[in-house]
Design an enzyme around this catalytic site. Structure first.
Site, PDB file in Angstrom:
ATOM      1  N   ASP A  86       0.834  -1.198   0.000  1.00 47.10           N
ATOM      2  CA  ASP A  86       0.000   0.000   0.000  1.00 47.10           C
ATOM      3  C   ASP A  86       0.870   1.249   0.000  1.00 47.10           C
ATOM      4  O   ASP A  86       2.072   1.209   0.279  1.00 47.10           O
ATOM      5  CB  ASP A  86      -0.925   0.004   1.221  1.00 47.10           C
ATOM      6  CG  ASP A  86      -2.026  -1.039   1.122  1.00 47.10           C
ATOM      7  OD1 ASP A  86      -2.283  -1.508  -0.014  1.00 47.10           O
ATOM      8  OD2 ASP A  86      -2.619  -1.393   2.161  1.00 47.10           O
TER       9      ASP A  86
ATOM     10  N   TYR B  80       7.627  -9.153   7.159  1.00 46.72           N
ATOM     11  CA  TYR B  80       7.103  -7.848   7.541  1.00 46.72           C
ATOM     12  C   TYR B  80       7.551  -7.488   8.952  1.00 46.72           C
ATOM     13  O   TYR B  80       7.854  -8.361   9.768  1.00 46.72           O
ATOM     14  CB  TYR B  80       5.569  -7.839   7.523  1.00 46.72           C
ATOM     15  CG  TYR B  80       4.941  -8.209   6.216  1.00 46.72           C
ATOM     16  CD1 TYR B  80       4.587  -7.243   5.284  1.00 46.72           C
ATOM     17  CD2 TYR B  80       4.665  -9.548   5.912  1.00 46.72           C
ATOM     18  CE1 TYR B  80       3.985  -7.581   4.089  1.00 46.72           C
ATOM     19  CE2 TYR B  80       4.065  -9.899   4.717  1.00 46.72           C
ATOM     20  CZ  TYR B  80       3.733  -8.916   3.809  1.00 46.72           C
ATOM     21  OH  TYR B  80       3.142  -9.252   2.635  1.00 46.72           O
TER      22      TYR B  80
END
Length: 509
Positions: free
Chosen positions: A327, A397
């Site tokens: 994103d 992540y």
């Protein structure tokens, strides 16, 4: 009045005028003329100029650059013809200054390609097939006993397209100074167009609503009749072969009626797609992956990669594929995310490693927040692999999360010990409106660590490695029960993600 109607009326009037003066095949020609309407000295019926060839529509008459005696009006004074839009492989159709090899070569040079070899592809007006059949029928009537005109032998006669290819190819190669190879990556398409040709074959497609056969339109493309039909439309040849003498005479005359204008050559030059790949890093939280979203991003990964990596290729357009995407507010760190740029109709050949290293350095020095490394020439297989996705891809992540309750050390230890955690993820609510249906996708969290942030009670850093395609934000915040289990359910509280970074993309690239 629309241009198409004007062309049809002009051609119809010309056809009717000739039919009034044409009797059955075999009637003696006027004194001093041959059966094609040429006078004994080679001039046409006008007394001033040669008539346009009734068989090839003047296509073979343009080989010497002088039109074999044709006037400028005959060669370039015909009604304008609408050309198709840009093809999917790039390159626009340009009408040649004249249809001679030199004129075609000049038009090719305008496009600015610098190939070592080209692959020519020719296409002729659809009416040429009809005129070939009518001419053959006229010859059979005049020479009924000629064995080479028998149906069994006539199939071996070269057509206009074959004759034009053999005659034009060496002349065009000499004008361009390039080699001609069927496997060359730069294609030179030469399409002859003629304003009356589509009307001539219109009766073969009675339900089309327009003359000629239409090609399947791509989204956004103009609704234009396919003017280059012989190279692509086997249906015309099949239907013409089934026509009888009466049908041929009704369609174009036997022999065919001489046209008033020559066909004109249009040229399109396009290089096959080439590919540039590497890995990119995104160092800021206001950069989207694709061209910017108003009010949310200052630039995009695609814009910056194209701006710095592709100028030397001088392409028409490009497409970006990557191994997943992040994103706008998510950083891409570590080694970076694999990407491949599909480059459409590059004018220049693929640059060398020195060029790409300089481009990487310039991208970093620009301070735009996007970096690239390992940039080099890729291939179609790399592009297809990223487009399909890699089922074995692992993505790592690091997320800063806020909890509604202070977790215990035991809870953090229990979560951190989990391996190969199976998730059931529904389509996220934020994109559900874009999807045809809600779906549930199983996803794996291969490794998971939950670490308390020193000096705080409700903040943790979540480090995890997941199967490609896992929605991390939804795993953290539960998404109203659309991801099970979630970080909140594992810790017995609600959770909110504050920041997310991608730290590694491990895939076979």
């Amino acid at each position: 009045m629309p241009q198409q109607q004007v062309l049809s009326m002009e051609y119809s009037q010309h056809r009717d005028h000739h039919r009034q003066n044409q009797d059955a095949v075999g009637q003696p020609a006027a004194e001093g003329t041959d059966t094609d309407g040429h006078t004994a000295d080679g001039s046409g019926n006008s007394g001033d100029a040669t008539v346009v060839c009734l068989l090839c529509l003047g296509i073979m008459q343009s080989l010497d650059g002088r039109g074999s005696g044709l006037t400028a009006t005959q060669c370039r004074g015909g009604p304008a013809v609408a050309l198709p839009d840009r093809g999917a492989g790039g390159g626009s159709w340009l009408l040649a200054s004249d249809s001679s090899p030199a004129g075609i070569a000049r038009t090719i040079s305008v496009e600015g390609h610098d190939p070592s070899a080209v692959a020519p592809k020719l296409s002729l007006p659809p009416g040429v097939l009809l005129r070939q059949a009518a001419t053959l029928q006229a010859l059979r009537s005049l020479l009924p006993h000629a064995p080479w005109l028998s149906p069994a032998q006539a199939i071996n006669l070269p057509g206009v397209k074959m004759a034009k290819r053999h005659a034009l190819t060496p002349l065009l190669a000499a004008e361009l100074g390039y080699e001609v190879q069927s496997s060359a990556e730069v294609t030179v398409a030469v399409m002859w167009v003629h304003p009356g040709s589509n009307e001539e074959v219109g009766f073969l497609f009675p339900g089309s609503g327009n003359q000629g056969k239409r090609h399947k339109r791509r989204r956004g493309e103009r609704n234009v009749t396919n003017l280059a039909s012989i190279g692509r439309t086997g249906a015309i040849g099949t239907q013409v072969a089934a026509l009888g003498p009466g049908q041929l005479k009704q369609a174009c005359g036997v022999p065919p009626l001489p046209p008033t204008h020559c066909a004109q050559a249009a040229v399109r030059v396009a290089r096959g797609a080439v590919y540039v790949g590497g890995r990119y890093r995104k160092l800021a939280r206001d950069i989207s992956q694709f061209p910017r979203l108003q009010g949310k991003a200052v630039t995009s990964v695609e814009e910056e990669l194209v701006r710095h990596l592709l100028p030397g290729l001088r392409c028409d357009s490009h497409n970006l594929k990557s191994a997943g995407r992040e994103d706008c507010d998510v950083r891409m760190l570590g080694r970076g995310r694999p990407f491949v740029l599909e480059v459409i109709n590059a004018r220049a050949a693929m640059p060398d490693a020195v060029y790409f290293q300089a481009a990487e350095d310039a991208l970093t020095a620009s301070g735009c927040g996007v970096e690239a490394e390992g940039v080099c020439a890729a291939d179609k297989g790399d592009y297809a692999a990223l487009k399909l996705g890699d089922a074995t891809q692992r993505t790592s992540y690091s997320a800063l999360c806020r909890l509604s309750a202070e977790p215990t050390l035991q809870q953090l230890a229990d979560v951190s010990s989990m391996k190969e955690l199976q998730l059931a993820q529904h389509t996220p609510r934020r994109v559900l409106w874009q999807r045809a249906a809600d779906s549930v996708r199983p996803r794996l969290v291969h490794d998971l660590k939950c670490i308390a942030v020193p000096g705080t009670k409700h903040h943790v850093v979540l480090e995890l490695t997941t199967q490609g395609g896992t929605h991390i934000k939804q795993f953290v915040d539960y998404d109203n029960g659309r991801t099970v289990p979630s970080l909140g359910t594992l810790l017995g509280c609600s959770a909110e993600m504050l920041q997310l970074d991608v730290t590694d993309v491990d895939t076979d690239f």
